[in-house]
Design a protein around this motif. Structure first.
Motif, short mmCIF file in Angstrom:
data_model
loop_
_atom_site.label_atom_id
_atom_site.label_comp_id
_atom_site.label_asym_id
_atom_site.label_seq_id
_atom_site.Cartn_x
_atom_site.Cartn_y
_atom_site.Cartn_z
N TYR A 82 4.26 7.50 4.25
CA TYR A 82 2.80 6.84 3.85
C TYR A 82 2.15 5.96 5.01
O TYR A 82 1.04 5.88 5.03
CB TYR A 82 3.31 6.12 2.50
N SER A 132 -1.61 6.62 6.92
CA SER A 132 -2.33 5.62 6.50
C SER A 132 -3.74 5.49 7.56
O SER A 132 -3.41 5.78 8.63
CB SER A 132 -1.76 4.33 6.22
N GLU A 154 -0.59 -1.02 -0.15
CA GLU A 154 -0.79 0.36 -0.26
C GLU A 154 0.23 1.16 -0.56
O GLU A 154 0.34 1.96 -1.29
CB GLU A 154 -1.86 0.81 1.13
#
Length: 220
Positions: A65, A69, A215
């Motif tokens: 992730y 990003s 996030e």
């Protein structure tokens, strides 16, 4: 992400083996870059070994992730551009430098803003038994664990991550990492100029760096 950034997501857990698992892929890479393990789908009769595997899988998810990003793409690229004039004549690849510098800055910010405590991290590692770690490693296919445990004991003893709280040490930490790939990667002048760039970029990220943790946390 680096050690303390991975620890952030499990800073409130009581399971030391899970915490170890979240940083073990990087510990192994630092101990010997040729070590390659894939325990992702393994199941063991010992729940502590399974906790390491669960932590390992979380490490992989967090890195996936993070590296996909916009935060990583934007800031690693900008750091690469800003560091390029500071390392003229160095053999270090600018993309590698931007990538690692961003991760070190984030760890520094976590420490200096009180989001994580280094001693909490090391206390978790101290709670794990080497016999259990060794069982995980052999179960995952490692035949000789000595090289890892030699590095691991030094890592725990030195408590080197405390230095990440010192902004002027970021370039030194960056140099140590680069020395695994390149001999004599930076001169003293390089380090001094890098410190200026890294210190300024650290201050620039101070007000917004937690957005990447929010996030990633929303995706886990």
């Amino acid at each position: 992400m680096n050690f303390l950034s991975h620890f952030y997501f499990d800073r409130h857990t009581n399971d030391c083996y899970h915490v170890l698992g979240t940083v073990l892929p990087d510990l192994l890479k630092n101990a010997d870059k040729h070590i390659v393990l894939h325990p992702e789908k393994l199941q063991h009769t010992d729940p502590n070994v399974n906790s390491i595997i669960t932590g390992w899988n979380k490490h992989l998810a967090v890195d996936k992730y993070f590296h996909s990003s916009k935060f990583f793409t934007t800031h690693s690229h900008e750091l690469k551009k800003q560091l390029l004039p500071a390392i003229q004549g160095s053999p270090v690849k600018p993309f590698f430098l931007g990538h690692i510098a961003l991760e070190l800055i984030i760890d520094n910010l976590l420490l200096t803003t009180g989001e994580v405590k280094v001693d909490d991290f090391y206390n978790h590692l101290a709670g794990c038994k080497n016999e259990t770690i060794g069982e995980f490693l052999t179960f995952s296919g490692m035949t000789d664990t000595a090289v890892f445990f030699k590095f691991y004991e030094n890592f725990k003893k030195s408590k080197y991550l405390h230095t990440y709280a010192e902004t002027h040490q970021i370039s030194y930490a960056l140099k140590r990492i680069c020395m695994r790939v390149w001999n004599n990667p930076f001169t003293e002048q390089h380090e001094a100029q890098m410190n200026e760039v890294l210190g300024s970029y650290r201050d620039y990220l101070l007000g917004s760096f937690m957005t990447i943790f929010e996030e990633i946390g929303g995706k886990l």
